[in-house]
Write a protein that holds these residues in place. Structure first.
Motif, PDB file in Angstrom:
ATOM      1  N   ASP A 197      39.996  36.620  47.713  1.00 17.29           N
ATOM      2  CA  ASP A 197      39.378  37.558  46.667  1.00 17.29           C
ATOM      3  C   ASP A 197      40.554  38.759  46.445  1.00 17.29           C
ATOM      4  N   PRO A 198      41.187  38.718  45.370  1.00 20.53           N
ATOM      5  CA  PRO A 198      40.739  38.250  44.087  1.00 20.53           C
ATOM      6  C   PRO A 198      41.188  36.471  44.018  1.00 20.53           C
ATOM      7  N   LEU A 199      40.377  36.050  43.198  1.00 17.52           N
ATOM      8  CA  LEU A 199      40.875  34.419  43.212  1.00 17.52           C
ATOM      9  C   LEU A 199      42.122  34.131  42.416  1.00 17.52           C
ATOM     10  N   PRO A 200      43.039  33.539  42.923  1.00 12.97           N
ATOM     11  CA  PRO A 200      44.098  33.350  42.125  1.00 12.97           C
ATOM     12  C   PRO A 200      43.969  32.105  41.443  1.00 12.97           C
ATOM     13  N   ARG A 205      48.651  30.620  28.585  1.00 13.05           N
ATOM     14  CA  ARG A 205      49.419  31.964  28.194  1.00 13.05           C
ATOM     15  C   ARG A 205      48.432  32.962  27.901  1.00 13.05           C
ATOM     16  N   PRO A 206      48.612  34.177  28.204  1.00 16.93           N
ATOM     17  CA  PRO A 206      47.647  35.327  28.115  1.00 16.93           C
ATOM     18  C   PRO A 206      47.565  36.129  26.695  1.00 16.93           C
ATOM     19  N   ASP A 207      47.508  35.140  25.634  1.00 19.41           N
ATOM     20  CA  ASP A 207      47.146  35.889  24.402  1.00 19.41           C
ATOM     21  C   ASP A 207      45.737  35.654  23.554  1.00 19.41           C
ATOM     22  N   ASN A 208      44.853  35.101  24.687  1.00 19.04           N
ATOM     23  CA  ASN A 208      43.514  34.908  24.382  1.00 19.04           C
ATOM     24  C   ASN A 208      43.437  33.798  23.318  1.00 19.04           C
ATOM     25  N   SER A 209      44.473  32.891  22.953  1.00 18.67           N
ATOM     26  CA  SER A 209      44.352  31.779  22.163  1.00 18.67           C
ATOM     27  C   SER A 209      43.813  30.467  22.705  1.00 18.67           C
ATOM     28  N   CYS A 210      43.796  30.611  24.035  1.00 23.51           N
ATOM     29  CA  CYS A 210      43.534  29.263  24.979  1.00 23.51           C
ATOM     30  C   CYS A 210      42.309  29.207  25.276  1.00 23.51           C
ATOM     31  N   ILE A 211      41.268  28.436  24.655  1.00 23.75           N
ATOM     32  CA  ILE A 211      39.843  28.178  24.985  1.00 23.75           C
ATOM     33  C   ILE A 211      39.575  27.825  26.432  1.00 23.75           C
ATOM     34  N   TRP A 212      40.419  26.917  26.970  1.00 24.61           N
ATOM     35  CA  TRP A 212      40.144  26.628  28.515  1.00 24.61           C
ATOM     36  C   TRP A 212      40.251  28.037  29.194  1.00 24.61           C
ATOM     37  N   ARG A 213      41.466  28.769  29.085  1.00 23.74           N
ATOM     38  CA  ARG A 213      41.572  29.937  29.749  1.00 23.74           C
ATOM     39  C   ARG A 213      40.379  30.964  29.639  1.00 23.74           C
ATOM     40  N   ASN A 214      39.955  31.257  28.508  1.00 22.31           N
ATOM     41  CA  ASN A 214      38.768  32.196  28.074  1.00 22.31           C
ATOM     42  C   ASN A 214      37.620  31.625  29.017  1.00 22.31           C
ATOM     43  N   ALA A 215      37.383  30.221  28.800  1.00 23.20           N
ATOM     44  CA  ALA A 215      36.029  29.566  29.265  1.00 23.20           C
ATOM     45  C   ALA A 215      36.275  29.862  31.051  1.00 23.20           C
ATOM     46  N   LEU A 217      37.857  32.209  32.574  1.00 20.80           N
ATOM     47  CA  LEU A 217      37.650  33.543  33.111  1.00 20.80           C
ATOM     48  C   LEU A 217      36.238  34.158  32.884  1.00 20.80           C
ATOM     49  N   SER A 218      35.764  33.700  31.823  1.00 24.53           N
ATOM     50  CA  SER A 218      34.337  34.213  31.232  1.00 24.53           C
ATOM     51  C   SER A 218      33.419  33.668  32.434  1.00 24.53           C
ATOM     52  N   VAL A 229      45.281  36.262  37.700  1.00 31.59           N
ATOM     53  CA  VAL A 229      46.087  35.185  36.988  1.00 31.59           C
ATOM     54  C   VAL A 229      47.780  35.264  37.455  1.00 31.59           C
ATOM     55  N   THR A 230      47.837  34.478  38.581  1.00 34.06           N
ATOM     56  CA  THR A 230      49.303  34.365  39.065  1.00 34.06           C
ATOM     57  C   THR A 230      50.170  33.962  38.558  1.00 34.06           C
ATOM     58  N   TYR A 231      49.899  32.788  37.622  1.00 32.35           N
ATOM     59  CA  TYR A 231      50.877  32.058  36.563  1.00 32.35           C
ATOM     60  C   TYR A 231      50.253  31.773  35.511  1.00 32.35           C
ATOM     61  N   ASN A 232      50.857  31.930  34.369  1.00 29.80           N
ATOM     62  CA  ASN A 232      50.906  31.535  33.125  1.00 29.80           C
ATOM     63  C   ASN A 232      51.789  30.494  32.668  1.00 29.80           C
TER      64      ASN A 232
END
Length: 315
Positions: A197-200, A205-215, A217-218, A229-232
């Motif tokens: 905690d926090p979960l790494p 990439r952190p531009d909100n265009s990746c559906i996997w990333r958004n799913a 984090l949500s 997010v330790t690695y993008n």
């Protein structure tokens, strides 16, 4: 039986099947399993339901074993039917390739295919190998980019067709969903990162265009988990590399994981993730172009073989 010169090829015997086994019977059998009903199979082969039932009875009489059983979930294969299914698909593919090779002139030309790198790694090697074997004179131009970039290249006419993550497809273009399934957590079993905690996390990439990333984090926010997010990365390979090093966990659609990685989930206290879709998007100019149509058919069939859902979508 196929005769070429003085060489005789018994296609059925190659797969350990009885002589005189009609490919039409096998095709109907496969379609029933894929659709889960006699009715859907009858619609696809252009026969009545009773005619399809008679075909299955002929097949079962010929093989001497029950192949299908009705269940509350639809028509399902028996253990003998499951054994036959894989061999029937392989036999039908070989049958269609042999017939197509002798009836159709060699196909020539170039087709431009786009794909995200994770789909290229997980799905395309066997598909493209079969396509190249069937059409050796066709040149393949493959571009690996993120879905949003590929969507723009389709619109710009730089690609004939492309695999794209559902939700990032260009609007108004011919589109077909060829797979839908769960997104899953991936991590190294040698490191208890899910307890941190926090979960790494290793995500796109952190531009909100990746559906996997958004799913991902949500789902964690809904669970009340704090994350970092330790690695993008722009590629799944990069995310897997960090996960293998035990620095973070990541997400993926079902695939063959590299040695050292495992699927994670409820047992590790991680929330469920939503289903994701993979789309095949065509540029309008590629429609009814033989080389593009042939590649699209190979891709659709390849995903279907892998357990995909071939669900048409509106253009």
């Amino acid at each position: 039986m196929l005769t070429i010169g003085i060489m005789r090829i018994d296609v059925g015997r190659m797969f350990g099947l009885p002589p005189g086994l009609d490919p039409d019977l096998l095709r109907t059998f496969v379609l029933i399993i894929e659709g889960g009903s006699f009715t859907r199979a009858a619609e696809r082969v252009g026969r009545t339901q009773s005619a399809v039932s008679m075909q299955i009875k002929r097949l079962e009489d010929l093989l001497g074993q029950p192949l299908l059983v009705r269940t509350p979930r639809g028509v399902q294969p028996t253990p003998q039917g499951m054994w036959l299914l894989e061999r029937a698909r392989a036999l039908l593919t070989l049958n269609d390739e042999i017939v197509g090779n002798f009836r159709s002139p060699p196909m020539v030309g170039t087709v431009r295919l786009g794909t995200p790198d994770d789909y290229a790694l997980n799905w395309l090697p066997k598909i493209l190998a079969r396509f190249a074997e069937a059409h050796p004179a066709v040149e393949l131009d493959v571009t690996c980019m993120n879905s949003d970039v590929l969507a723009q290249q389709i619109q710009d006419g730089r690609l004939d067709l492309s695999l794209i993550s559902e939700g990032q497809e260009p609007q108004g273009w011919p589109t077909q969903r060829i797979w839908r399934g769960p997104l899953r957590w991936v991590g190294s079993p040698a490191h208890a990162l899910h307890k941190r905690d926090p979960l790494p996390l290793a995500l796109a990439r952190p531009d909100n265009s990746c559906i996997w990333r958004n799913a991902a984090l949500s789902a964690l926010r809904a669970q009340g988990r704090t994350t970092r997010v330790t690695y993008n990365s722009a590629t799944q390979t990069g995310c897997f590399t960090v996960a293998l090093a035990g620095l973070a966990i990541t997400v993926s659609t079902p695939c063959t994981l590299p040695q050292g990685l495992s699927w994670l989930g409820e047992a590790e206290g991680l929330p469920p993730l939503p289903e994701m879709g993979i789309l095949l998007v065509r540029h309008e100019a590629s429609l009814n172009v033989p080389v593009a149509d042939a590649l699209a058919a190979h891709i659709t069939e390849g995903f279907r073989r892998a357990g995909s859902s071939d669900v048409p979508m509106a253009a």
